[in-house]
Design a protein around this motif. Structure first.
Motif, mmCIF file in Angstrom:
data_model
loop_
_atom_site.group_PDB
_atom_site.id
_atom_site.type_symbol
_atom_site.label_atom_id
_atom_site.label_comp_id
_atom_site.label_asym_id
_atom_site.label_seq_id
_atom_site.Cartn_x
_atom_site.Cartn_y
_atom_site.Cartn_z
ATOM 1 N N PRO A 17 0.831 -1.205 0.000
ATOM 2 C CA PRO A 17 0.000 0.000 0.000
ATOM 3 C C PRO A 17 0.868 1.259 0.000
ATOM 4 O O PRO A 17 1.816 1.364 0.783
ATOM 5 C CB PRO A 17 -0.807 -0.118 1.293
ATOM 6 N N ASN A 18 0.579 2.187 -0.914
ATOM 7 C CA ASN A 18 1.375 3.412 -1.093
ATOM 8 C C ASN A 18 2.842 3.130 -1.416
ATOM 9 O O ASN A 18 3.712 3.975 -1.187
ATOM 10 C CB ASN A 18 1.273 4.321 0.124
ATOM 11 N N ASP A 19 3.133 1.923 -1.894
ATOM 12 C CA ASP A 19 4.505 1.497 -2.205
ATOM 13 C C ASP A 19 5.450 1.662 -1.018
ATOM 14 O O ASP A 19 6.649 1.882 -1.182
ATOM 15 C CB ASP A 19 5.063 2.250 -3.427
ATOM 16 N N THR A 20 4.917 1.561 0.188
ATOM 17 C CA THR A 20 5.722 1.741 1.399
ATOM 18 C C THR A 20 5.467 0.601 2.374
ATOM 19 O O THR A 20 4.328 0.221 2.610
ATOM 20 C CB THR A 20 5.364 3.079 2.084
ATOM 21 N N ARG A 21 6.532 0.081 2.925
ATOM 22 C CA ARG A 21 6.441 -0.914 3.992
ATOM 23 C C ARG A 21 7.005 -0.282 5.249
ATOM 24 O O ARG A 21 7.962 0.501 5.187
ATOM 25 C CB ARG A 21 7.217 -2.177 3.632
ATOM 26 N N ILE A 22 6.437 -0.616 6.380
ATOM 27 C CA ILE A 22 6.867 -0.069 7.669
ATOM 28 C C ILE A 22 7.354 -1.223 8.532
ATOM 29 O O ILE A 22 6.666 -2.229 8.686
ATOM 30 C CB ILE A 22 5.701 0.652 8.368
ATOM 31 N N ILE A 23 8.559 -1.067 9.083
ATOM 32 C CA ILE A 23 9.102 -2.085 9.982
ATOM 33 C C ILE A 23 9.587 -1.425 11.266
ATOM 34 O O ILE A 23 9.874 -0.233 11.302
ATOM 35 C CB ILE A 23 10.259 -2.877 9.338
ATOM 36 N N ARG A 24 9.701 -2.213 12.315
ATOM 37 C CA ARG A 24 10.263 -1.772 13.587
ATOM 38 C C ARG A 24 11.768 -2.037 13.569
ATOM 39 O O ARG A 24 12.243 -2.969 12.925
ATOM 40 C CB ARG A 24 9.637 -2.544 14.761
ATOM 41 N N GLY A 25 12.511 -1.224 14.288
ATOM 42 C CA GLY A 25 13.953 -1.415 14.379
ATOM 43 C C GLY A 25 14.325 -2.768 14.952
ATOM 44 O O GLY A 25 15.384 -3.319 14.642
ATOM 45 N N SER A 26 13.444 -3.339 15.771
ATOM 46 C CA SER A 26 13.705 -4.652 16.368
ATOM 47 C C SER A 26 13.725 -5.766 15.322
ATOM 48 O O SER A 26 14.233 -6.855 15.597
ATOM 49 C CB SER A 26 12.666 -4.962 17.442
ATOM 50 N N GLU A 27 13.222 -5.501 14.110
ATOM 51 C CA GLU A 27 13.241 -6.492 13.031
ATOM 52 C C GLU A 27 14.576 -6.519 12.294
ATOM 53 O O GLU A 27 14.817 -7.407 11.486
ATOM 54 C CB GLU A 27 12.128 -6.198 12.023
ATOM 55 N N ILE A 28 15.451 -5.553 12.548
ATOM 56 C CA ILE A 28 16.738 -5.480 11.858
ATOM 57 C C ILE A 28 17.723 -6.439 12.514
ATOM 58 O O ILE A 28 17.976 -6.361 13.719
ATOM 59 C CB ILE A 28 17.298 -4.044 11.874
ATOM 60 N N ALA A 29 18.271 -7.339 11.705
ATOM 61 C CA ALA A 29 19.252 -8.308 12.204
ATOM 62 C C ALA A 29 20.663 -7.757 12.102
ATOM 63 O O ALA A 29 21.498 -7.997 12.977
ATOM 64 C CB ALA A 29 19.146 -9.619 11.427
ATOM 65 N N SER A 30 20.956 -6.998 11.009
ATOM 66 C CA SER A 30 22.301 -6.445 10.846
ATOM 67 C C SER A 30 22.273 -5.247 9.910
ATOM 68 O O SER A 30 21.384 -5.112 9.071
ATOM 69 C CB SER A 30 23.269 -7.506 10.316
#
Length: 91
Positions: free
Chosen positions: A45-58
């Motif tokens: 939607p709107n060509d945008t995805r939203i993630i939380r910083g806690s999802e970043i592995a590296s």
């Protein structure tokens, strides 16, 4: 227009590029789980995805990697928020 880093006094981010902003948050002892990252994801939607910083592995040189092994190039980041305040906005 260029990319903009918006300094939030609560965390005092000095960097202007998304990779540097995320590294600064990580290495200056701020909590990555307080970050919300908005990035270009065609088909979402709107060509945008939203993630939380806690999802970043590296955090790599050209990409950041999520816990699900997806690699996202930094140039796709549109906005970074920390604690609900914008600390990076693509121009």
């Amino acid at each position: 227009m260029g990319d903009k880093a918006i300094g939030v006094p609560a965390i005092n981010v000095r960097s202007k590029r998304p990779r540097d902003v995320l590294n600064e948050i990580k290495w200056r002892g701020y909590q990555m789980h307080e970050c919300t990252i908005y990035y270009l994801h065609r088909g979402a939607p709107n060509d945008t995805r939203i993630i939380r910083g806690s999802e970043i592995a590296s955090l790599g040189n050209s990409f950041f990697t999520l816990e699900n092994s997806s690699s996202i190039p930094y140039h796709r980041i549109r906005r970074i928020e920390y604690g609900g305040e914008v600390v990076y906005q693509k121009g």
